[in-house]
Design a protein around this motif. Structure first.
Motif, PDB file in Angstrom:
ATOM      1  N   VAL A  89       0.956  -0.771  -0.181  1.00 44.05           N
ATOM      2  CA  VAL A  89       0.027   0.183   0.174  1.00 44.05           C
ATOM      3  C   VAL A  89       0.722   1.711   0.088  1.00 44.05           C
ATOM      4  O   VAL A  89       2.216   1.484   0.690  1.00 44.05           O
ATOM      5  CB  VAL A  89      -1.149   0.463   0.517  1.00 44.05           C
ATOM      6  CG1 VAL A  89      -1.908  -0.791   1.454  1.00 44.05           C
ATOM      7  CG2 VAL A  89      -0.303  -0.339   2.525  1.00 44.05           C
ATOM      8  N   GLN A  90       0.242   2.415  -0.774  1.00 42.95           N
ATOM      9  CA  GLN A  90       0.876   3.511  -0.570  1.00 42.95           C
ATOM     10  C   GLN A  90       0.225   4.294   0.109  1.00 42.95           C
ATOM     11  O   GLN A  90      -0.709   4.767  -0.380  1.00 42.95           O
ATOM     12  CB  GLN A  90       1.282   4.098  -2.531  1.00 42.95           C
ATOM     13  CG  GLN A  90       2.335   4.886  -2.509  1.00 42.95           C
ATOM     14  CD  GLN A  90       2.302   5.256  -4.237  1.00 42.95           C
ATOM     15  OE1 GLN A  90       1.771   5.609  -4.587  1.00 42.95           O
ATOM     16  NE2 GLN A  90       3.299   4.797  -5.221  1.00 42.95           N
ATOM     17  N   ALA A 202      -0.331  -3.818   4.041  1.00 40.50           N
ATOM     18  CA  ALA A 202      -1.451  -4.058   4.268  1.00 40.50           C
ATOM     19  C   ALA A 202      -2.174  -4.671   5.367  1.00 40.50           C
ATOM     20  O   ALA A 202      -3.064  -3.654   5.942  1.00 40.50           O
ATOM     21  CB  ALA A 202      -2.596  -4.794   2.945  1.00 40.50           C
ATOM     22  N   ASP A 203      -0.985  -5.502   5.809  1.00 38.64           N
ATOM     23  CA  ASP A 203      -1.676  -5.773   7.375  1.00 38.64           C
ATOM     24  C   ASP A 203      -0.702  -5.505   8.285  1.00 38.64           C
ATOM     25  O   ASP A 203      -0.602  -6.027   9.490  1.00 38.64           O
ATOM     26  CB  ASP A 203      -1.627  -7.497   6.995  1.00 38.64           C
ATOM     27  CG  ASP A 203       0.081  -7.678   7.076  1.00 38.64           C
ATOM     28  OD1 ASP A 203       0.810  -6.847   6.817  1.00 38.64           O
ATOM     29  OD2 ASP A 203       0.311  -9.032   6.779  1.00 38.64           O
ATOM     30  N   ASN A 204       0.035  -4.492   8.328  1.00 38.80           N
ATOM     31  CA  ASN A 204       0.865  -3.938   8.870  1.00 38.80           C
ATOM     32  C   ASN A 204      -0.167  -2.490  10.197  1.00 38.80           C
ATOM     33  O   ASN A 204      -0.401  -1.505   9.220  1.00 38.80           O
ATOM     34  CB  ASN A 204       1.833  -2.836   8.240  1.00 38.80           C
ATOM     35  CG  ASN A 204       3.118  -2.339   8.955  1.00 38.80           C
ATOM     36  OD1 ASN A 204       2.848  -2.557  10.486  1.00 38.80           O
ATOM     37  ND2 ASN A 204       4.549  -2.266   8.759  1.00 38.80           N
ATOM     38  N   PRO A 205       0.281  -3.034  10.678  1.00 44.06           N
ATOM     39  CA  PRO A 205      -0.869  -1.918  12.403  1.00 44.06           C
ATOM     40  C   PRO A 205      -0.228  -0.589  12.111  1.00 44.06           C
ATOM     41  O   PRO A 205      -1.293   0.311  12.495  1.00 44.06           O
ATOM     42  CB  PRO A 205      -0.540  -3.186  13.643  1.00 44.06           C
ATOM     43  CG  PRO A 205       0.219  -4.539  13.492  1.00 44.06           C
ATOM     44  CD  PRO A 205       1.133  -4.009  11.853  1.00 44.06           C
ATOM     45  N   ALA A 206       1.013  -0.398  11.086  1.00 37.67           N
ATOM     46  CA  ALA A 206       1.385   0.698  11.654  1.00 37.67           C
ATOM     47  C   ALA A 206       0.232   1.938  10.735  1.00 37.67           C
ATOM     48  O   ALA A 206       0.941   2.857  10.986  1.00 37.67           O
ATOM     49  CB  ALA A 206       2.628   0.462  11.352  1.00 37.67           C
ATOM     50  N   ALA A 207       0.233   1.311   9.396  1.00 30.45           N
ATOM     51  CA  ALA A 207      -0.746   2.119   9.273  1.00 30.45           C
ATOM     52  C   ALA A 207      -1.975   3.002   9.440  1.00 30.45           C
ATOM     53  O   ALA A 207      -1.914   3.376   9.283  1.00 30.45           O
ATOM     54  CB  ALA A 207      -1.841   0.997   8.181  1.00 30.45           C
ATOM     55  N   VAL A 216      -2.688   9.484   3.428  1.00 26.72           N
ATOM     56  CA  VAL A 216      -3.810   9.465   2.538  1.00 26.72           C
ATOM     57  C   VAL A 216      -3.419   8.318   1.741  1.00 26.72           C
ATOM     58  O   VAL A 216      -2.370   8.089   0.901  1.00 26.72           O
ATOM     59  CB  VAL A 216      -4.452  10.586   2.007  1.00 26.72           C
ATOM     60  CG1 VAL A 216      -5.029  10.057   0.702  1.00 26.72           C
ATOM     61  CG2 VAL A 216      -4.469  11.618   2.684  1.00 26.72           C
ATOM     62  N   LEU A 217      -3.779   7.137   1.938  1.00 27.87           N
ATOM     63  CA  LEU A 217      -4.106   5.623   0.838  1.00 27.87           C
ATOM     64  C   LEU A 217      -4.196   6.454  -0.484  1.00 27.87           C
ATOM     65  O   LEU A 217      -5.365   7.113  -0.345  1.00 27.87           O
ATOM     66  CB  LEU A 217      -5.308   4.905   1.766  1.00 27.87           C
ATOM     67  CG  LEU A 217      -5.185   3.115   0.532  1.00 27.87           C
ATOM     68  CD1 LEU A 217      -3.729   2.764   0.994  1.00 27.87           C
ATOM     69  CD2 LEU A 217      -6.225   2.484   1.318  1.00 27.87           C
ATOM     70  N   ARG A 218      -2.789   5.756  -1.295  1.00 28.41           N
ATOM     71  CA  ARG A 218      -3.534   6.570  -2.311  1.00 28.41           C
ATOM     72  C   ARG A 218      -3.451   5.178  -3.590  1.00 28.41           C
ATOM     73  O   ARG A 218      -4.215   5.364  -4.656  1.00 28.41           O
ATOM     74  CB  ARG A 218      -2.188   7.062  -3.189  1.00 28.41           C
ATOM     75  CG  ARG A 218      -2.235   7.169  -4.789  1.00 28.41           C
ATOM     76  CD  ARG A 218      -0.799   8.388  -4.628  1.00 28.41           C
ATOM     77  NE  ARG A 218      -0.654   8.496  -6.121  1.00 28.41           N
ATOM     78  CZ  ARG A 218      -0.977   7.725  -7.206  1.00 28.41           C
ATOM     79  NH1 ARG A 218      -0.295   7.046  -7.232  1.00 28.41           N
ATOM     80  NH2 ARG A 218      -0.949   8.368  -8.588  1.00 28.41           N
TER      81      ARG A 218
END
Length: 231
Positions: A89-90, A202-207, A216-218
């Motif tokens: 995810v970016q 995508a599964d990183n809690p740091a998100a 902002v998720l791009r």
């Protein structure tokens, strides 16, 4: 901030290797990659031909792996094997508030052994012997002088710089160090005239942390690890 072209974020590996970080690039045909002591990522067309795969294998070397982003054509039946796949995810950090933090120290070549040990412990992503050459890295040391947290710059695109290697030693978690380091690295990036962005899985809690800071998720694409087998 001044207006910048966000379309370069669609293919950041290729853009970095063709632009601001071309001095790290190795190329063959339409494939490019970083010096293997700097980074593991490859620039490549989304629609790859047999020749592209052959060139990638040649650049990579027998038994070694390549990291491919958003590949959309099947691997050849022989010679390459998919080892792993992640949801990459970016995040666009244009809205993040940068903050200079005098407690965050600039890290240099003499710190590489400690940085590598921290990365191996916390697994934020690849960190190689010359990754530090990709940009400024900041770190936080405890009262005993131990490196307990760090973050830095990885890929540079026209108008954008990536924040990477955000990690905190388990003994130092819960103190807000990751947030402070990300804001401090963003401050360096903005001071240099760029906007920050970053990648995670995508599964990183740091998100959740990044989103709370204004990232902002791009996009979300596959990141694949492919091994050259030669069989």
């Amino acid at each position: 901030m001044t207006s910048v072209d966000a379309s370069v974020l669609d293919d950041p590996f290729t853009e970095a290797l063709a632009g601001p970080q071309s001095h790290f690039a190795r190329r063959l045909g339409r494939i490019s990659t970083f010096d293997p002591e700097v980074s593991v990522f490859y620039g490549h067309p989304r629609e790859m031909t047999d020749q592209d795969y052959s060139d990638m294998a040649t650049l990579t070397g027998m038994g070694r792996t390549a990291s491919l982003r958003d590949r959309r054509t099947p691997l050849p039946a022989r010679g390459l094997r998919l080892v792993d796949k992640f949801d990459l995810v970016q995040y666009d950090g244009s809205n993040v508030t940068p903050a200079h933090d005098p407690e965050m120290l600039v890290l240099g070549p003499s710190d590489i052994a400690e940085m590598t040990a921290l990365v191996e412990l916390t697994k934020p992503g690849p960190f190689l012997p010359r990754t530090i050459e990709m940009g400024t890295y900041l770190g936080w040391r405890d009262a005993d002088g131990r490196l307990m947290a760090m973050a830095g710059q990885r890929r540079h695109l026209p108008g954008w710089t990536e924040i990477s290697a955000v990690c905190t030693h388990p003994e130092a978690r819960g103190r807000g160090l990751a947030r402070r380091l990300v804001a401090a690295v963003a401050d360096v990036i903005v001071d240099e005239g760029d906007r920050p962005f970053l990648h995670t899985t995508a599964d990183n809690p740091a998100a959740r942390l990044y989103e709370s800071m204004g990232f902002v998720l791009r996009s979300e694409v596959d990141l694949e690890i492919v091994r050259v087998t030669g069989d």
